[in-house]
Design a protein around this motif. Structure first.
Motif, PDB file in Angstrom:
ATOM      1  N   LEU A 177      69.271 -34.386 -72.038  1.00 54.14           N
ATOM      2  CA  LEU A 177      69.897 -33.310 -71.288  1.00 54.14           C
ATOM      3  C   LEU A 177      70.142 -33.827 -69.880  1.00 54.14           C
ATOM      4  O   LEU A 177      69.232 -34.353 -69.245  1.00 54.14           O
ATOM      5  N   PHE A 178      71.377 -33.702 -69.419  1.00 51.70           N
ATOM      6  CA  PHE A 178      71.749 -34.185 -68.099  1.00 51.70           C
ATOM      7  C   PHE A 178      72.185 -33.018 -67.233  1.00 51.70           C
ATOM      8  O   PHE A 178      72.671 -32.005 -67.721  1.00 51.70           O
ATOM      9  N   ARG A 179      72.030 -33.178 -65.929  1.00 45.40           N
ATOM     10  CA  ARG A 179      72.501 -32.165 -64.993  1.00 45.40           C
ATOM     11  C   ARG A 179      73.179 -32.854 -63.825  1.00 45.40           C
ATOM     12  O   ARG A 179      72.999 -34.055 -63.599  1.00 45.40           O
ATOM     13  N   ASP A 180      73.954 -32.102 -63.081  1.00 50.30           N
ATOM     14  CA  ASP A 180      74.624 -32.656 -61.896  1.00 50.30           C
ATOM     15  C   ASP A 180      73.583 -33.034 -60.850  1.00 50.30           C
ATOM     16  O   ASP A 180      72.518 -32.428 -60.765  1.00 50.30           O
ATOM     17  N   GLY A 181      73.888 -34.034 -60.072  1.00 43.39           N
ATOM     18  CA  GLY A 181      72.996 -34.432 -58.987  1.00 43.39           C
ATOM     19  C   GLY A 181      72.304 -35.747 -59.268  1.00 43.39           C
ATOM     20  O   GLY A 181      72.590 -36.447 -60.239  1.00 43.39           O
ATOM     21  N   ASP A 182      71.373 -36.067 -58.388  1.00 41.41           N
ATOM     22  CA  ASP A 182      70.669 -37.349 -58.470  1.00 41.41           C
ATOM     23  C   ASP A 182      69.449 -37.340 -59.378  1.00 41.41           C
ATOM     24  O   ASP A 182      68.937 -38.400 -59.722  1.00 41.41           O
ATOM     25  N   TYR A 183      68.959 -36.170 -59.739  1.00 41.59           N
ATOM     26  CA  TYR A 183      67.707 -36.099 -60.488  1.00 41.59           C
ATOM     27  C   TYR A 183      67.947 -35.606 -61.914  1.00 41.59           C
ATOM     28  O   TYR A 183      68.905 -34.889 -62.180  1.00 41.59           O
ATOM     29  N   PRO A 184      67.034 -35.952 -62.812  1.00 42.54           N
ATOM     30  CA  PRO A 184      67.178 -35.493 -64.200  1.00 42.54           C
ATOM     31  C   PRO A 184      66.790 -34.022 -64.345  1.00 42.54           C
ATOM     32  O   PRO A 184      66.472 -33.340 -63.379  1.00 42.54           O
ATOM     33  N   VAL A 185      66.781 -33.564 -65.573  1.00 39.78           N
ATOM     34  CA  VAL A 185      66.437 -32.193 -65.926  1.00 39.78           C
ATOM     35  C   VAL A 185      65.090 -31.799 -65.303  1.00 39.78           C
ATOM     36  O   VAL A 185      64.231 -32.647 -65.089  1.00 39.78           O
ATOM     37  N   LEU A 186      64.944 -30.516 -64.991  1.00 37.79           N
ATOM     38  CA  LEU A 186      63.691 -30.013 -64.438  1.00 37.79           C
ATOM     39  C   LEU A 186      62.572 -30.086 -65.476  1.00 37.79           C
ATOM     40  O   LEU A 186      62.782 -29.757 -66.650  1.00 37.79           O
ATOM     41  N   ARG A 187      61.407 -30.522 -65.044  1.00 38.89           N
ATOM     42  CA  ARG A 187      60.246 -30.493 -65.930  1.00 38.89           C
ATOM     43  C   ARG A 187      59.971 -29.042 -66.305  1.00 38.89           C
ATOM     44  O   ARG A 187      59.995 -28.152 -65.469  1.00 38.89           O
ATOM     45  N   GLY A 188      59.722 -28.790 -67.593  1.00 36.44           N
ATOM     46  CA  GLY A 188      59.490 -27.432 -68.074  1.00 36.44           C
ATOM     47  C   GLY A 188      60.722 -26.764 -68.633  1.00 36.44           C
ATOM     48  O   GLY A 188      60.670 -25.607 -69.042  1.00 36.44           O
ATOM     49  N   THR A 189      61.848 -27.466 -68.694  1.00 35.76           N
ATOM     50  CA  THR A 189      63.067 -26.897 -69.262  1.00 35.76           C
ATOM     51  C   THR A 189      62.929 -26.801 -70.778  1.00 35.76           C
ATOM     52  O   THR A 189      62.429 -27.715 -71.423  1.00 35.76           O
ATOM     53  N   ALA A 190      63.373 -25.695 -71.345  1.00 32.62           N
ATOM     54  CA  ALA A 190      63.379 -25.500 -72.792  1.00 32.62           C
ATOM     55  C   ALA A 190      64.784 -25.138 -73.231  1.00 32.62           C
ATOM     56  O   ALA A 190      65.452 -24.324 -72.594  1.00 32.62           O
TER      57      ALA A 190
ATOM     58  N   ASP B 119      67.229 -21.908 -81.927  1.00 31.41           N
ATOM     59  CA  ASP B 119      67.254 -20.660 -82.688  1.00 31.41           C
ATOM     60  C   ASP B 119      65.921 -19.969 -82.464  1.00 31.41           C
ATOM     61  O   ASP B 119      65.148 -20.401 -81.610  1.00 31.41           O
ATOM     62  N   HIS B 120      65.623 -18.920 -83.233  1.00 38.35           N
ATOM     63  CA  HIS B 120      64.369 -18.167 -83.025  1.00 38.35           C
ATOM     64  C   HIS B 120      63.135 -18.947 -83.463  1.00 38.35           C
ATOM     65  O   HIS B 120      62.020 -18.515 -83.219  1.00 38.35           O
ATOM     66  N   GLN B 121      63.334 -20.103 -84.102  1.00 35.73           N
ATOM     67  CA  GLN B 121      62.202 -20.853 -84.633  1.00 35.73           C
ATOM     68  C   GLN B 121      62.054 -22.251 -84.022  1.00 35.73           C
ATOM     69  O   GLN B 121      60.994 -22.849 -84.108  1.00 35.73           O
ATOM     70  N   THR B 122      63.096 -22.784 -83.392  1.00 36.21           N
ATOM     71  CA  THR B 122      63.092 -24.178 -82.957  1.00 36.21           C
ATOM     72  C   THR B 122      63.596 -24.310 -81.521  1.00 36.21           C
ATOM     73  O   THR B 122      64.530 -23.612 -81.128  1.00 36.21           O
ATOM     74  N   ALA B 123      62.979 -25.235 -80.771  1.00 35.36           N
ATOM     75  CA  ALA B 123      63.404 -25.474 -79.391  1.00 35.36           C
ATOM     76  C   ALA B 123      63.102 -26.918 -79.013  1.00 35.36           C
ATOM     77  O   ALA B 123      62.288 -27.584 -79.653  1.00 35.36           O
ATOM     78  N   TYR B 124      63.776 -27.393 -77.984  1.00 34.87           N
ATOM     79  CA  TYR B 124      63.429 -28.654 -77.344  1.00 34.87           C
ATOM     80  C   TYR B 124      62.776 -28.310 -76.013  1.00 34.87           C
ATOM     81  O   TYR B 124      63.194 -27.389 -75.322  1.00 34.87           O
ATOM     82  N   LEU B 125      61.748 -29.073 -75.651  1.00 35.93           N
ATOM     83  CA  LEU B 125      60.996 -28.820 -74.428  1.00 35.93           C
ATOM     84  C   LEU B 125      60.833 -30.130 -73.656  1.00 35.93           C
ATOM     85  O   LEU B 125      60.411 -31.129 -74.228  1.00 35.93           O
ATOM     86  N   TRP B 126      61.206 -30.106 -72.378  1.00 36.26           N
ATOM     87  CA  TRP B 126      61.041 -31.287 -71.520  1.00 36.26           C
ATOM     88  C   TRP B 126      59.764 -31.116 -70.707  1.00 36.26           C
ATOM     89  O   TRP B 126      59.677 -30.249 -69.842  1.00 36.26           O
ATOM     90  N   THR B 127      58.779 -31.945 -71.002  1.00 34.53           N
ATOM     91  CA  THR B 127      57.485 -31.873 -70.310  1.00 34.53           C
ATOM     92  C   THR B 127      57.416 -32.874 -69.157  1.00 34.53           C
ATOM     93  O   THR B 127      56.425 -32.940 -68.453  1.00 34.53           O
TER      94      THR B 127
ATOM     95  N   GLU C 150      63.427 -43.512 -66.342  1.00 33.53           N
ATOM     96  CA  GLU C 150      64.669 -43.256 -67.069  1.00 33.53           C
ATOM     97  C   GLU C 150      64.808 -41.771 -67.360  1.00 33.53           C
ATOM     98  O   GLU C 150      63.928 -40.979 -67.035  1.00 33.53           O
ATOM     99  N   THR C 151      65.912 -41.400 -67.990  1.00 34.23           N
ATOM    100  CA  THR C 151      66.150 -40.004 -68.348  1.00 34.23           C
ATOM    101  C   THR C 151      65.035 -39.523 -69.273  1.00 34.23           C
ATOM    102  O   THR C 151      64.739 -40.172 -70.284  1.00 34.23           O
ATOM    103  N   PRO C 152      64.399 -38.388 -68.964  1.00 33.34           N
ATOM    104  CA  PRO C 152      63.271 -37.918 -69.766  1.00 33.34           C
ATOM    105  C   PRO C 152      63.665 -37.576 -71.201  1.00 33.34           C
ATOM    106  O   PRO C 152      64.775 -37.113 -71.456  1.00 33.34           O
ATOM    107  N   ASN C 153      62.730 -37.801 -72.111  1.00 32.68           N
ATOM    108  CA  ASN C 153      62.888 -37.381 -73.497  1.00 32.68           C
ATOM    109  C   ASN C 153      62.241 -36.012 -73.667  1.00 32.68           C
ATOM    110  O   ASN C 153      61.277 -35.677 -72.990  1.00 32.68           O
ATOM    111  N   CYS C 154      62.769 -35.255 -74.599  1.00 30.26           N
ATOM    112  CA  CYS C 154      62.207 -33.932 -74.860  1.00 30.26           C
ATOM    113  C   CYS C 154      61.185 -33.996 -75.986  1.00 30.26           C
ATOM    114  O   CYS C 154      61.037 -35.020 -76.655  1.00 30.26           O
ATOM    115  N   GLN C 155      60.501 -32.892 -76.164  1.00 23.52           N
ATOM    116  CA  GLN C 155      59.620 -32.710 -77.309  1.00 23.52           C
ATOM    117  C   GLN C 155      60.245 -31.617 -78.177  1.00 23.52           C
ATOM    118  O   GLN C 155      60.971 -30.756 -77.672  1.00 23.52           O
ATOM    119  N   SER C 156      59.977 -31.667 -79.448  1.00 20.67           N
ATOM    120  CA  SER C 156      60.487 -30.675 -80.374  1.00 20.67           C
ATOM    121  C   SER C 156      59.393 -29.648 -80.635  1.00 20.67           C
ATOM    122  O   SER C 156      58.256 -30.019 -80.911  1.00 20.67           O
TER     123      SER C 156
END
Length: 164
Positions: free
Chosen positions: A92-105, A109-117, A131-137
């Motif tokens: 997940l990428f965002r505008d600017g110099d920094y990667p996604v915010l820690r804690g982004t989900a 769907d109602h059963q599945t999500a990606y979470l950036w810790t 490097e660009t952070p990896n998410c957790q499932s």
């Protein structure tokens, strides 16, 4: 119990490995473990919890899950969530110099999500990582209860920056 803090308990390590990094408890062990957790919670708060989130890196098998549900009082909604590392296939990428915010989900769907810790921490004004952070499932154990009350989304919303 090894650790008790802020209403969270952690069981002891033990010989529960069943195969390729999958650990499962027998019925009685699962029921006893959850009984200890609930007893501790009630000692601290005077009543059983309304919801109990049980999470791990493996799926809960039917034997474990049935024991967890048996151990909980009828007034407690038991929710099982599997949280696993991904192989970096989702970024997940965002505008600017920094990667996604820690804690982004990212709720799929109602059963599945990606979470950036890991990720950018505004309070520190930095990202500690090369490097660009990896998410957790994250996935809910019970699709029936998930569709009724959306516990995964609700829990992530309480703890994270949620993208829908």
């Amino acid at each position: 119990m090894e650790e008790k803090s802020r209403g969270r308990s952690r069981g002891a390590n033990g010989p529960w490995k069943t195969g390729d990094y999958e650990y499962h408890l027998k019925h009685d062990a699962a029921k006893n473990l959850l009984g200890l957790v609930l007893e501790t919670y009630e000692d601290l708060h005077g009543e059983p919890p309304k919801e109990l989130f049980i999470h791990g890196q493996t799926y809960f098998n039917d034997e474990e899950w049935d024991a967890f549900c048996e151990a909980a009082p009828p007034s407690t909604n038991v929710i099982g969530v599997r949280i696993r590392r991904t192989g970096g296939e989702t970024k997940l990428f965002r505008d600017g110099d920094y990667p996604v915010l820690r804690g982004t989900a990212l709720l799929l769907d109602h059963q599945t999500a990606y979470l950036w810790t890991t990720g950018y921490v505004p309070q520190l004004d930095t990202y500690i990582g090369p490097e660009t952070p990896n998410c957790q499932s994250a996935s809910n154990r019970d699709p029936v209860s998930a569709s009724k009350i959306d516990p995964l989304g609700a829990e992530l919303a309480r703890r994270c920056v949620v993208l829908m």
